[in-house]
Design a protein around this motif. Structure first.
Motif, short mmCIF file in Angstrom:
data_model
loop_
_atom_site.label_atom_id
_atom_site.label_comp_id
_atom_site.label_asym_id
_atom_site.label_seq_id
_atom_site.Cartn_x
_atom_site.Cartn_y
_atom_site.Cartn_z
N GLU A 1 0.82 -1.21 0.00
CA GLU A 1 0.00 0.00 0.00
C GLU A 1 0.86 1.26 0.00
O GLU A 1 1.94 1.30 0.58
CB GLU A 1 -0.91 0.02 1.23
CG GLU A 1 -2.00 -1.04 1.19
CD GLU A 1 -2.98 -0.87 2.33
OE1 GLU A 1 -3.39 0.26 2.62
OE2 GLU A 1 -3.34 -1.89 2.94
N ASN A 2 0.37 2.30 -0.68
CA ASN A 2 1.01 3.61 -0.63
C ASN A 2 0.30 4.45 0.43
O ASN A 2 -0.90 4.73 0.28
CB ASN A 2 0.91 4.31 -1.98
CG ASN A 2 1.63 3.52 -3.06
OD1 ASN A 2 2.83 3.29 -2.95
ND2 ASN A 2 0.89 3.09 -4.07
N LEU A 3 1.02 4.81 1.48
CA LEU A 3 0.34 5.41 2.62
C LEU A 3 0.73 6.86 2.87
O LEU A 3 1.91 7.21 2.91
CB LEU A 3 0.66 4.61 3.89
CG LEU A 3 0.28 3.13 3.88
CD1 LEU A 3 0.76 2.46 5.17
CD2 LEU A 3 -1.22 2.95 3.74
N VAL A 4 -0.30 7.69 3.07
CA VAL A 4 -0.10 9.05 3.56
C VAL A 4 -0.84 9.10 4.90
O VAL A 4 -2.03 8.81 4.96
CB VAL A 4 -0.67 10.09 2.59
CG1 VAL A 4 -0.59 11.49 3.19
CG2 VAL A 4 0.07 10.04 1.26
N VAL A 5 -0.12 9.41 5.96
CA VAL A 5 -0.70 9.34 7.29
C VAL A 5 -0.77 10.73 7.90
O VAL A 5 0.24 11.43 7.96
CB VAL A 5 0.17 8.42 8.19
CG1 VAL A 5 -0.50 8.25 9.55
CG2 VAL A 5 0.41 7.09 7.52
N VAL A 6 -1.95 11.13 8.31
CA VAL A 6 -2.12 12.44 8.94
C VAL A 6 -2.29 12.24 10.44
O VAL A 6 -3.03 11.36 10.85
CB VAL A 6 -3.38 13.15 8.37
CG1 VAL A 6 -3.64 14.46 9.10
CG2 VAL A 6 -3.24 13.37 6.87
N VAL A 7 -1.58 13.01 11.24
CA VAL A 7 -1.72 12.85 12.69
C VAL A 7 -2.04 14.17 13.38
O VAL A 7 -1.70 15.25 12.90
CB VAL A 7 -0.47 12.22 13.35
CG1 VAL A 7 -0.37 10.75 13.03
CG2 VAL A 7 0.79 12.97 12.94
N SER A 8 -2.68 14.02 14.54
CA SER A 8 -2.96 15.16 15.42
C SER A 8 -1.85 15.27 16.47
O SER A 8 -0.99 14.40 16.56
CB SER A 8 -4.27 14.93 16.19
OG SER A 8 -5.36 14.92 15.34
N ALA A 9 -1.97 16.29 17.29
CA ALA A 9 -1.05 16.45 18.42
C ALA A 9 -1.31 15.35 19.44
O ALA A 9 -2.43 14.85 19.55
CB ALA A 9 -1.26 17.81 19.04
N MET A 10 -0.26 14.96 20.18
CA MET A 10 -0.40 13.86 21.14
C MET A 10 -1.38 14.22 22.26
O MET A 10 -1.26 15.29 22.86
CB MET A 10 0.96 13.55 21.77
CG MET A 10 1.96 12.93 20.82
SD MET A 10 3.60 12.77 21.58
CE MET A 10 3.32 11.47 22.79
#
Ligand code: ASP
Ligand code: MG
Length: 401
Positions: A34-43
């Motif tokens: 899979e080609n993955l783009v991962v978006v994250v929030s602040a911890m």
């Protein structure tokens, strides 16, 4: 290139262990091609902690500086997650909003995305990297950092999915969308699928699972969104365009919004231009007004009540003080003890009787409400917080939520 955009919220990346466990799952998916783009929030609650620091300095911090501060939360997470992926022997790269080139307008703390450049991301994907993008942030034409409003990482994820023609998976600490927030009503049922309009109402009415702007964006660009638990191993809820297989109930769910402030302006000289003046002043501060009610004229004066988000208090006070200069007869007051309850369902378009059932329930149970508004697919009430639990229980029972 088939791409998947995944988003993890603050609680899902709230500790090093959680970040490492997400890294492991991402690496497994990458290994499956899979080609993955991962978006994250602040911890965890770190955005709140940053905000509290600012508020120790001033109750109403400069918004450009606040964006500078709050955007750092996401930067911590992208660096740590990217390191964790690298440590598992997989190539990764972290990117800020500015590095992706998420261009926004300059409305600090509530910026809107104008454009996104996909080339940087495509280049890194072709190098076989997992891309980890900081949610919630963008950059103006002048290079100033902006944020998209609280909960804005969802919007980042959907926007990236739209531009990359990708699917969008939003992982959180609940395993899908329930008819009622299970923290408020443990017997609530998990919904297999919802249509964008229902989800939009549930979210804008305060269901709190996914940001409103993200759903609007998904609707506009027809991006189906999967919402599921961050362990990534249980079925979740899909939000997509309405189709005939969706269950046809008049009421799909109920949402609860505790973040409201009721503002009452009394003794306004009875003239439509005065009402227009009040709301245009409020609009000029980018404050979103929700429920509005007006009394019949008495002694040629009217009273107006409306609700806004609690965070808008300071901006709003400035507007009202200004207004009192122009209309000295007016008085204003705030009530922050009300909660907005809304029942939602696309089925309401074709089925009647929901409002009358609700009025019965309120009267039989002696629950007083302050305001009522309706849309094609929802009915909302403000009630006192002391009546909240009782109201949830009786409504859930009547509509089998
Ligand atoms: N960290 C930001 C917030 O707490 C953005 C987000 O989590 O979506 O609002
Ligand atoms: Mg969120």
């Amino acid at each position: 290139m088939k791409i998947n955009v995944l988003k993890f919220g603050g609680t899902s990346v709230g500790s090093i262990e959680k970040i490492q466990s997400i890294a492991k799952k991402l690496v497994n998916r990458k290994k499956q091609g899979e080609n993955l783009v991962v978006v994250v929030s602040a911890m965890g609650k770190s955005t709140d902690e940053l905000l509290n620091m600012a508020k120790l300095i001033t109750p109403n911090p400069d918004k450009r500086e606040l964006d500078m501060l709050l955007s750092t939360g996401e930067q911590v997470t992208i660096a740590l997650l990217s390191m964790a992926i690298n440590a598992l022997g997989c190539k990764s790269i972290s990117m800020t909003g500015s590095q992706v080139s998420i261009k926004t307008d300059s409305t600090h703390s509530k910026a809107r995305i104008n454009s996104i450049d996909k080339d940087n991301m495509l280049n890194y994907l072709s190098e076989d990297r997992i891309i980890v993008v900081a949610g919630f942030q963008g950059v103006t034409e002048n290079g100033d950092i902006t944020t998209l409003g609280r909960g804005g990482s969802d919007t980042t994820a959907v926007s990236l999915a739209a531009i990359l023609n990708a699917s969008c998976e939003i992982y959180t600490d609940v395993d899908g969308v329930y008819s009622i927030d299970p923290r408020k009503y443990p017997k609530a049922k998990k919904l297999e699928s919802l249509d964008y309009d229902e989800m939009l109402e549930m979210a804008s009415l305060g269901a709190g699972i996914i940001d409103v702007r993200a759903i609007e964006m998904a609707h506009k660009y027809k991006v189906p969104i999967f919402i599921g638990l961050n362990t990534m191993d249980v079925p979740g809820t899909i939000v997509k365009e309405y189709d005939d297989n969706m269950e046809k109930k008049a009421v799909t769910g109920m949402s609860i919004n505790e973040n409201i402030l009721m503002v009452s302006v009394s003794d306004i000289p009875f003239d439509a231009s005065n009402v227009a003046r009040i709301f245009s002043k409020i609009a000029s501060k980018n404050i979103i007004v929700d429920m509005i009610s007006q009394t019949a004229p008495h002694n040629n004066q009217i009273n107006i009540s409306f609700t806004v988000e609690k965070d808008d208090l300071y901006d709003l006070e400035a507007v009202l003080i200004d207004l009192k200069d122009e209309m000295p007869s007016c008085d204003f007051s705030f009530n922050d003890e009300l909660i907005k309850l809304s029942v939602v369902g696309v089925g309401m378009i074709s089925q009647s009787g929901v409002a009358s059932k609700l009025f019965d329930v309120f009267s039989e149970n002696n629950i007083h409400f302050y305001q009522v508004t309706t849309s094609e697919i929802s009915i909302s009430y403000t009630v006192h917080s002391d009546d909240l639990d009782r109201a949830i229980n009786v409504i859930a029972k009547v509509f089998k939520l």
